[in-house]
Design an enzyme around this catalytic site. Sequence first.
Site, PDB file in Angstrom:
ATOM      1  N   ASP A   1       3.459  54.225  40.520  1.00 38.43           N
ATOM      2  CA  ASP A   1       2.301  54.809  41.183  1.00 38.43           C
ATOM      3  C   ASP A   1       2.740  55.918  42.138  1.00 38.43           C
ATOM      4  OD1 ASP A   1      -0.631  54.527  41.800  1.00 38.43           O
ATOM      5  OD2 ASP A   1       0.160  54.131  43.804  1.00 38.43           O
TER       6      ASP A   1
ATOM      7  N   GLU B   1      21.476  49.050  33.778  1.00 36.49           N
ATOM      8  CA  GLU B   1      22.269  47.825  33.871  1.00 36.49           C
ATOM      9  C   GLU B   1      21.791  46.759  32.885  1.00 36.49           C
ATOM     10  OE1 GLU B   1      21.819  46.482  37.848  1.00 36.49           O
ATOM     11  OE2 GLU B   1      22.637  48.319  38.753  1.00 36.49           O
TER      12      GLU B   1
END
Length: 570
Positions: free
Chosen positions: A230, A284
Amino acid sequence: MSLDSTPTATLTVENPASTGTRTPGSEWWRSAVIYQIYPRSFADASGDGIGDLAGITERLPSLAALGVDAVWLSPFFRSPQKDAGYDVADYCDVDPIFGTLADFDALRDRARELGLRVIVDLVPNHSSDQHVWFQEALAAGPGSPERDRYMFRDGKGENGELPPNNWPSVFGGDAWTRVTEPDGTPGQWYLHIFDSSQPDFNWKNPVVHEEFRRVLRFWLDRGVDGFRVDVAHGLMKKEGLPDVAEAGGSDNIADALMSPDDVPWWAQPEVHEVYRDWHRVLAEYEGDRVLCAEAWVEPLAKAALWVRSDEMHQAFNFSYLGTPWKPELLRSVIDESIAAFTGVGAPSTWVLSNHDVVRHASRYGLPPATAVPNAGIGPASDDKPDAALGLHRARAATAMMLSLPGSAYLYQGEELGLPEVIELDDHVREDPTFHRTGGESYGRDGCRVPIPWESDAPAFGFSGTGSSWLPQPAEFAEFARDRQDGVAGSTLELYRAALAIRAERDLGMGSLTWVDGFGEDVVAFRNGDILVLANLGESALELPAGELLLTSNPLVDGALPTDTTAWLAV
């Protein structure tokens, strides 16, 4: 196929839908159709009139049957709900009105069973004023490390009685609110680009960066496939927080969000380092996790900066959403979009509706001068949509959008052809835009009314008790899913057909070539072996040879009528 007749503990969850070797250029999100769920308005399992995670889980099979690839959940975190969940009090828990973390896990598991990926909404520009950090900031006082997590400043004037600068709130009024200090005296001011219940974080404080890395990992460990971010163009503010010129500040949400001016609260260069850092966090994890930017930035070449190869993966194409229904403008924005995004190695995204804009089935029925995406419409609006024209054009616009290469976003209920709800009484409206502007802007409630599932059920199947947090109009019965399911020519079946052909022909991974010879009023292009013709002219168009796969509205005497899109295999 033809339509010519018609708790915060770490929980690591293996995510089969996201695992596998990365193959740059073939990631799922490059061509995905992603369906936005506005949780409070999708499906209510508890019966309290507010949609919830259990309700979403029950209805997920309908989305799998529609043919989408992923669902994006608007915020369901703990929140006072001053701005429908975009005021977050705890980023790592579910608000009780929506359920529990166990309910989220059940939703995730059911989505996987159905082959759907799950994207969650993240709100990093601001928190709720009920967030523990902000409460600690109020208690700690000026100059404290706690206050430095937010944008606290001393006021101007002899006794600090004036705001630190002249910035406006996107929701109307000033962007600053003065606090009362722990000793009871008038004190500092805090910045809130949105509502006063949504204080902005200080993203120049490394503590804020570390906290959001924790939040990202919490949900990634829980198995989500990515994040819609957002206000991704916010976060960083210009050094010194300078005043803006009169033209640069606006109380109008459309102007404030889409302003071409280089305002000091949007699109600062330092924000890109935040997303480079987040990109590394997602890397990751196995599989192709996605970051999608809600960045209301013009021009498109500037918006594309958010999706460079080491930053985010997608950015909403608000330029496309806001383009009027005119052939020359559509051709231009499609060209500009593809050039801008492919220029940085990202897919273009395409979107026509979401929870912040007037539904496109109504927007396309407004006079051109009033068809502004963000300008809410209500009972006293000067212009009201032509419902039949709006839906006719909306179907054509959707058919064109779903044929474009790249990724597409759908907003819940648009597959039913839902219109904007205009006749809402003032006392039921909840959007802070309406209240902060004293009712001058109707805000976004009209596109957030709970959607209809069964025409004869209480609350049209949204809630078994008949409760609904915003009232549903009687006309929703004719749009209910059960009225359209399996009905040739219905808007629901148009979406299903378009999505099936899109997947079968791999249009999302295709390429666009413009086709001449059909006149200036026709948007004509090829994507693979599909010829797309959108007739925006006043005269019917004779179709060329080829297998007619889909039309957005019925042919007339074998010709493509105005405001209608066709797909042909050639």
